[in-house]
Design a protein around this motif. Structure first.
Motif, PDB file in Angstrom:
ATOM      1  N   UNK A   1      -4.983  -0.420  13.233  1.00 53.32           N
ATOM      2  CA  UNK A   1      -3.667  -1.065  13.345  1.00 53.32           C
ATOM      3  C   UNK A   1      -2.836  -0.829  12.090  1.00 53.32           C
ATOM      4  N   UNK A   2      -3.428  -1.062  10.935  1.00 53.57           N
ATOM      5  CA  UNK A   2      -2.697  -0.905   9.677  1.00 53.57           C
ATOM      6  C   UNK A   2      -2.408   0.572   9.409  1.00 53.57           C
ATOM      7  N   UNK A   3      -3.355   1.432   9.741  1.00 57.80           N
ATOM      8  CA  UNK A   3      -3.187   2.862   9.512  1.00 57.80           C
ATOM      9  C   UNK A   3      -2.049   3.470  10.304  1.00 57.80           C
ATOM     10  N   UNK A   4      -1.684   2.840  11.409  1.00 59.02           N
ATOM     11  CA  UNK A   4      -0.574   3.353  12.223  1.00 59.02           C
ATOM     12  C   UNK A   4       0.781   3.034  11.595  1.00 59.02           C
ATOM     13  N   UNK A   5       0.803   2.127  10.617  1.00 61.02           N
ATOM     14  CA  UNK A   5       2.069   1.713   9.992  1.00 61.02           C
ATOM     15  C   UNK A   5       2.460   2.590   8.815  1.00 61.02           C
TER      16      UNK A   5
END
Length: 297
Positions: free
Chosen positions: A141-145
């Motif tokens: 989730x965080x890596x997609x930001x």
């Protein structure tokens, strides 16, 4: 110190929203306390460099205030300016978040990061995870930001994976000789850190009852006959805040000063005589001239 053939030196900014553990991370990496911590948001006000030197690397960590998304006064604006300026001229950025906590405040801080600097995502407080299996989907989730150069889960408080974090950081630092002496741990003066220690105890002991804008001014800092004599003033905006800090028969202020003095003696390695007063100065957190005199602008 004999400098290694491929010695690396560089600046590493520690960035994130308030209360994710940036100052704790710095102190644990240095194995010495130079940056104050408390449960109260926005405890760190200034840019503070912490220096760690080993046989192959000199890490110059740049601790910054938590990036604030609600501009209440000039103080918040000045602190955000410190964060924004700090990320421009560093070699690596540590973007610190809490495990399983990522929201709009983190996204707002991500937006100020430059594209030309490698950013390592540091997921802090993993010791609090009851189910470690939840970490992988959270990482996605965080890596997609944002396109992070690396991801390192840590527990700053318990020193979990801090050696791995240092190894990862080193890969991104340029080959340069050291900028500071091997025994130096910060670019800030002892006078500055003394004031910060008082502010830390203030927030820890009465933080729920006073605003974070409360500040400390070190009026005198001198050494006589092996004793550091320090005189400081706590600035508050309202008379009732002064009464809270002083406490019944002055007991709360005495407690603040005693705990701060003990930290100062550990830092300085000598006996400390400390006197602390409390002064009401209404509207100081919105006063451009006062903030400039205090070093905020």
């Amino acid at each position: 110190m004999t400098v290694a053939t491929h010695f690396r030196t560089g600046y590493i900014a520690i960035i994130g929203r308030p209360n994710v553990g940036k100052s704790t991370l710095l102190n644990k990496l240095l194995q010495q306390k130079i940056s104050i911590t408390s449960r109260k948001a926005q405890t760190t006000r200034f840019r503070i460099n912490g220096i760690l030197t080993d046989q192959q690397t000199q890490y110059v960590f740049v601790d910054t205030p938590g990036f604030q998304t609600q501009f209440i006064n000039r103080l918040n604006t000045a602190m955000n300016r410190v964060v924004t300026q700090s990320v421009q001229d560093v070699d690596v950025i540590l973007f610190v978040i809490e495990a399983l906590r990522f929201d709009q405040r983190d996204l707002a801080a991500l937006k100020i990061l430059p594209e030309h600097v490698p950013v390592i995502l540091v997921i802090n407080k993993i010791d609090r995870l009851a189910d470690k299996n939840r970490l992988l989907p959270f990482l996605k989730e965080v890596g997609s930001a944002f396109k992070f150069a690396d991801v390192i889960p840590v527990s700053a408080m318990h020193k979990i994976q801090l050696p791995e974090l240092l190894t990862t950081i080193r890969q991104y630092l340029p080959e340069n000789p050291p900028l500071y002496g091997e025994d130096e741990v910060t670019d800030r003066s002892e006078r500055f850190i003394a004031g910060e220690f008082i502010r830390e105890k203030l927030f820890r002991l009465v933080g729920d009852e006073i605003p974070y804008s409360t500040s400390v001014v070190v009026d005198q800092f001198k050494q006589e006959d092996g004793v550091h004599k320090i005189y400081a003033t706590i600035l508050v905006e309202k008379p009732n805040q002064k009464a809270i800090i002083i406490g019944k028969k002055g007991e709360k202020l005495k407690q603040i000063a005693t705990q701060a003095r003990k930290d100062m003696e550990l830092l300085l390695g000598e006996k400390v005589y400390l006197e602390v007063w409390v002064k009401v100065k209404s509207g100081w957190a919105d006063s451009e001239s006062v903030l400039r005199n205090l070093g905020y602008e």
